[in-house]
Design a protein around this motif. Structure first.
Motif, PDB file in Angstrom:
ATOM      1  N   LEU A   5      47.184  48.944  44.130  1.00  0.00           N
ATOM      2  CA  LEU A   5      45.662  48.684  43.454  1.00  0.00           C
ATOM      3  C   LEU A   5      45.166  50.268  42.562  1.00  0.00           C
ATOM      4  CD1 LEU A   5      46.164  46.236  44.862  1.00  0.00           C
ATOM      5  CD2 LEU A   5      43.785  47.557  46.207  1.00  0.00           C
ATOM      6  N   ALA A   6      44.105  49.866  41.542  1.00  0.00           N
ATOM      7  CA  ALA A   6      43.676  50.787  39.999  1.00  0.00           C
ATOM      8  C   ALA A   6      43.215  50.101  39.262  1.00  0.00           C
ATOM      9  CB  ALA A   6      44.995  51.285  39.500  1.00  0.00           C
ATOM     10  N   MET A   7      41.666  51.028  38.918  1.00  0.00           N
ATOM     11  CA  MET A   7      40.994  50.497  38.436  1.00  0.00           C
ATOM     12  C   MET A   7      41.533  50.363  36.756  1.00  0.00           C
ATOM     13  SD  MET A   7      38.856  50.129  41.418  1.00  0.00           S
ATOM     14  CE  MET A   7      37.088  49.865  40.137  1.00  0.00           C
ATOM     15  N   ARG A   8      41.028  49.162  36.412  1.00  0.00           N
ATOM     16  CA  ARG A   8      41.222  49.654  34.802  1.00  0.00           C
ATOM     17  C   ARG A   8      40.099  48.508  34.698  1.00  0.00           C
ATOM     18  NH1 ARG A   8      44.858  52.164  36.291  1.00  0.00           N
ATOM     19  NH2 ARG A   8      47.151  51.623  36.705  1.00  0.00           N
ATOM     20  N   GLY A   9      39.801  48.941  32.767  1.00  0.00           N
ATOM     21  CA  GLY A   9      39.409  47.917  32.743  1.00  0.00           C
ATOM     22  C   GLY A   9      39.094  46.814  32.593  1.00  0.00           C
ATOM     23  N   SER A  10      39.528  46.197  32.664  1.00  0.00           N
ATOM     24  CA  SER A  10      40.189  44.534  32.930  1.00  0.00           C
ATOM     25  C   SER A  10      40.531  44.211  34.111  1.00  0.00           C
ATOM     26  CB  SER A  10      40.926  44.112  31.060  1.00  0.00           C
ATOM     27  OG  SER A  10      41.521  42.526  32.052  1.00  0.00           O
ATOM     28  N   GLY A  11      40.503  43.488  34.874  1.00  0.00           N
ATOM     29  CA  GLY A  11      41.265  43.755  36.290  1.00  0.00           C
ATOM     30  C   GLY A  11      42.101  42.548  36.601  1.00  0.00           C
ATOM     31  N   THR A  12      42.796  42.689  37.427  1.00  0.00           N
ATOM     32  CA  THR A  12      43.112  41.045  37.855  1.00  0.00           C
ATOM     33  C   THR A  12      42.753  40.344  38.979  1.00  0.00           C
ATOM     34  OG1 THR A  12      45.320  42.827  39.394  1.00  0.00           O
ATOM     35  CG2 THR A  12      45.253  40.986  39.880  1.00  0.00           C
ATOM     36  N   LYS A  13      43.185  38.839  39.079  1.00  0.00           N
ATOM     37  CA  LYS A  13      42.799  37.854  39.288  1.00  0.00           C
ATOM     38  C   LYS A  13      42.797  37.958  40.791  1.00  0.00           C
ATOM     39  CE  LYS A  13      41.058  36.172  34.919  1.00  0.00           C
ATOM     40  NZ  LYS A  13      41.211  34.475  34.125  1.00  0.00           N
ATOM     41  N   PHE A  14      42.330  37.870  41.324  1.00  0.00           N
ATOM     42  CA  PHE A  14      43.384  37.866  43.539  1.00  0.00           C
ATOM     43  C   PHE A  14      42.442  36.287  43.615  1.00  0.00           C
ATOM     44  CE2 PHE A  14      42.495  42.404  42.557  1.00  0.00           C
ATOM     45  CZ  PHE A  14      44.263  43.140  43.053  1.00  0.00           C
ATOM     46  N   THR A  15      43.457  36.140  44.555  1.00  0.00           N
ATOM     47  CA  THR A  15      42.775  34.698  45.298  1.00  0.00           C
ATOM     48  C   THR A  15      42.606  35.406  46.510  1.00  0.00           C
ATOM     49  OG1 THR A  15      44.398  33.070  44.427  1.00  0.00           O
ATOM     50  CG2 THR A  15      44.150  32.166  46.401  1.00  0.00           C
ATOM     51  N   LEU A  16      41.817  34.763  46.916  1.00  0.00           N
ATOM     52  CA  LEU A  16      40.619  34.862  48.224  1.00  0.00           C
ATOM     53  C   LEU A  16      41.031  33.862  49.598  1.00  0.00           C
ATOM     54  CD1 LEU A  16      37.044  35.637  47.745  1.00  0.00           C
ATOM     55  CD2 LEU A  16      38.858  37.373  47.644  1.00  0.00           C
ATOM     56  N   VAL A  17      42.090  34.406  50.488  1.00  0.00           N
ATOM     57  CA  VAL A  17      42.983  33.229  51.266  1.00  0.00           C
ATOM     58  C   VAL A  17      42.247  33.439  52.147  1.00  0.00           C
ATOM     59  CG1 VAL A  17      45.400  32.561  52.485  1.00  0.00           C
ATOM     60  CG2 VAL A  17      44.716  33.823  50.334  1.00  0.00           C
ATOM     61  N   GLU A  18      42.232  32.351  53.071  1.00  0.00           N
ATOM     62  CA  GLU A  18      41.162  32.640  54.650  1.00  0.00           C
ATOM     63  C   GLU A  18      42.128  33.385  55.414  1.00  0.00           C
ATOM     64  OE1 GLU A  18      40.331  28.996  56.900  1.00  0.00           O
ATOM     65  OE2 GLU A  18      41.074  27.960  55.377  1.00  0.00           O
TER      66      GLU A  18
END
Length: 671
Positions: free
Chosen positions: A138-151
């Motif tokens: 995981l890193a910090m970028r100008g455009s990020g990743t789209k994550f799925t929140l999983v219960e």
């Protein structure tokens, strides 16, 4: 994540009592209602986020074994608390994302829905959370990743103070239409900003949670040795050192006789409210002399600047509590500006917060070499400004003589320090004479009756020395013309006048002015006066409350007040938390006659157990009133201390809120 899976997440969180669903579940996550949710982060590669051996994170787990507990910080913003009891935080620049033991701006993440996924951005860095396509870290970028929140399950419990009261706060009125509840007449929730903002350690709340709010002062290091002001003012508590670690151990603080550590964290105050507190008086407080002397500061030392800073802070706290409870107006903490509003809040079962001012130079009315530093026009402008802020009660003088009145002295070591401050602020030490009536101020050190008279005769008129005649001592300075003008200005605005901290000459003249005008708006909020004046205060229709001492002493003070003419069968209490005043010590015989836990609240509607904060469990029998959340415990302990008068004192305490509202209504209706 599909519609069915997200619906299951929201349903699971709802069942746990963590969020509410505003309407039918939608495919897109409801990012505003995830406080307390347990989720894992799933990357587009199908892998889940997990910790790595370098202290960072990577998207390589095959399942949701390392989920996060979401802890709300604001609109669609959360802390991510991991199973290692640490926070997902930004690293150095764009090099990575690291875990952190304590939360802060680097741990604050804003969620933006994008279909069934979210992007996670850091307001502090202005960048987004991303999975490196090569190394999967995981890193910090100008455009990020789209994550799925999983219960999922298995989340750690987010750091927070427990309430440890079971039951619903009482609402409504008694059959005869009275509200019930305790009134705290004197407290300082915004003292974390006073005296430059660096004297007080910690603060009552932080959007980043308890690990950020409850911290020791950096200058107390190492091991408490740097806490020179704490050690001097409180008598070297608890020795010359203390453990500076806060969460989760809290080994040495908060403590009943610690004067600089935060003791009013908002969850502790919530416990006090749930345990019966219904009116809380927050006094904006400052001591400009100590502020100027203390080397560390980031706020102005000016008293009126401090009032403005603290006024903003108390409204920010109300907004924060609202946000934690569903939105504007939905919190239990309600700032009120009139009697009807306060009564409505209490009947709803919430806490009515009244604003007041306790500073040494209100309206910048200091005095230098006996020359006032303010004018009547300045007093009027100051009163208008304070009233516009919602202030409805204030002190005319506090600790130091000013252009309005002479003060009641402090005693012993603290008295010597404050007397030096009086000289610093006014150019003169306190001036006292031997009292000729039963009324008197506190005794000043350095009595030397055989020297005081001759030395005074030798000195120029404007020069004083801290050498005093035989006790009992009375301040020679009373209510000035400007002081009388200020009181009349408060009367014209239907504000309540607190006469504590006035010297006997000042309070006598002030009460005479109020009596001549039949003005009921008078308060003694923490018994910093000669108690002979209680009868006149109550005779006007005012209200009084002793200092929140240990329960044995408070019972004795109640009995004194109960024996006063015009006693209304009700009283308040002034705990003075955060105002350089010690809290209630454990009762002397608590070991042989302890308060037994659990116990019922005074109304019988809730059950109170020992309060836990992190690893520490607070017990009034051992810890005294270490923080404001132990008010219900202190109240229950009054029963033991009062013996045969147990029911009577609880009856009078429970009528405190009604008595305060009666005084306030009479003040509004005056004239």
């Amino acid at each position: 994540m599909g519609r069915k899976r997200w619906s299951g997440l929201v349903a699971a969180v709802l069942v746990a009592g963590l969020v509410t669903i505003p309407g039918p579940a939608e495919a897109a996550p409801d990012v505003n209602n995830l406080n307390g949710a347990c989720v894992a982060l799933k990357a587009p590669n199908g892998k889940f986020v997990m910790r790595n051996v370098l202290g960072g994170y990577q998207a390589t787990a095959s399942g949701p074994e390392q989920p996060f507990r979401l802890q709300r910080t604001g609109q669609a913003s959360y802390l991510f608390f991991g199973t290692g009891r640490d926070f997902l935080s930004t690293g150095l620049g764009t090099l990575g994302v690291l875990k952190s033991a304590a939360a802060g701006p680097q741990s604050d993440w804003k969620l933006t829905p994008s279909g069934e996924t979210v992007t996670i951005s850091s307001p502090a860095s202005g960048q987004q959370l991303a999975v490196d396509p090569i190394f999967t870290i995981l890193a910090m970028r100008g455009s990020g990743t789209k994550f799925t929140l999983v219960e999922t399950t298995g989340c750690a419990t987010a750091p927070e103070a427990d309430i440890d009261i079971q039951g619903t706060p009482f609402t409504g009125t008694t059959p005869d239409g009275e509200v019930r509840g305790i009134v705290d007449l004197h407290n300082h929730l915004t003292a974390f900003e006073f005296m430059g903002g660096n004297v007080h350690c910690g603060k009552p709340w932080s959007r980043y949670g308890i690990t950020d709010a409850l911290v020791d002062c950096p200058d107390h290091e190492p091991n408490g040795l740097g806490a020179w002001l704490e050690n001097v003012v409180s008598g070297a508590y608890p020795g010359l050192t203390h453990d500076t670690k806060g969460w989760p151990t809290f080994k040495d603080w908060p403590k009943w006789n610690s004067l600089t550590h935060e003791a009013q964290y908002y969850k502790w105050l919530e416990r006090a409210w749930r345990g019966g507190l219904r009116i809380y008086t927050n006094l904006f407080v400052n001591n400009a002399a100590l502020c100027e002397i203390y080397p560390l500061k980031h706020n102005s030392c000016n008293d009126m600047d401090q009032v403005r800073i603290q006024s903003q802070a108390i409204h920010e706290l109300q907004d924060f509590i609202d946000d934690q409870n569903g939105g504007p107006g939905k919190g239990w903490f309600r700032i009120v500006t009139d009697e009807a509003q306060a009564r409505s809040v209490i009947e709803q079962g919430k806490l009515a917060v009244v604003l007041g001012v306790e500073v040494s130079q209100p309206f910048n009315c200091g005095i230098k070499q006996n020359v006032p530093q303010c004018t009547k026009a300045g007093i009027d402008a100051g009163l208008d400004e304070l009233y516009g802020m919602g202030v409805r009660r204030m002190f005319v003088c506090h600790k130091f003589d000013n252009a309005l009145c002479g003060v009641r002295f402090d005693e012993e070591t603290k008295g010597a320090v404050v007397n030096a401050g009086n000289f610093y602020m006014t150019g003169r030490f306190w001036e006292a004479e031997t009292c000729t009536t039963p009324y008197h101020d506190n005794t000043i050190a350095f009595e030397a009756d055989d020297l005081a008279g001759p030395l005074k005769a030798l000195l120029p008129p404007d020069v004083t020395l801290p050498i005093y005649p035989a006790a009992p001592h009375c301040n020679i300075h009373g209510l000035t013309d400007l002081g009388g003008y200020a009181i009349q200005g408060m009367m014209a605005r239907h504000m309540m006048i607190d006469v504590d901290h006035m010297g006997v000459k000042s309070i006598d003249q002030s009460l005479s002015l109020l009596e001549a005008n039949h003005y009921p708006g008078v308060v003694s909020g923490h018994s910093w006066l000669d108690t002979h004046f209680y009868g006149r205060i109550l005779g006007l229709g005012g209200i009084a409350g002793p200092y929140g001492n240990g329960t044995d002493q408070f019972v004795a003070d109640w009995r004194t007040l109960r024996g006063t003419p015009n006693y209304p069968g009700a009283l308040g209490v002034g705990f003075d938390t955060g105002g350089f005043g010690a809290q209630a010590a454990p009762r002397a015989d608590a070991a042989s006659r302890p308060l037994r836990y659990p116990f019922p609240t005074f109304d019988g509607g809730s059950t109170v157990d020992k309060q836990r904060t992190g690893d520490r469990v607070f017990d009034l029998n051992v810890d005294g009133m270490a923080h404001i959340g132990l008010m219900p415990d202190w109240l229950a302990d009054l029963r033991i201390a009062a013996g045969p008068d147990a029911d009577a004192i609880i009856h009078d305490m429970s009528r405190g809120a009604e008595a305060y509202l009666d005084t306030w209504k009479a003040t509004e209706d005056w004239g």
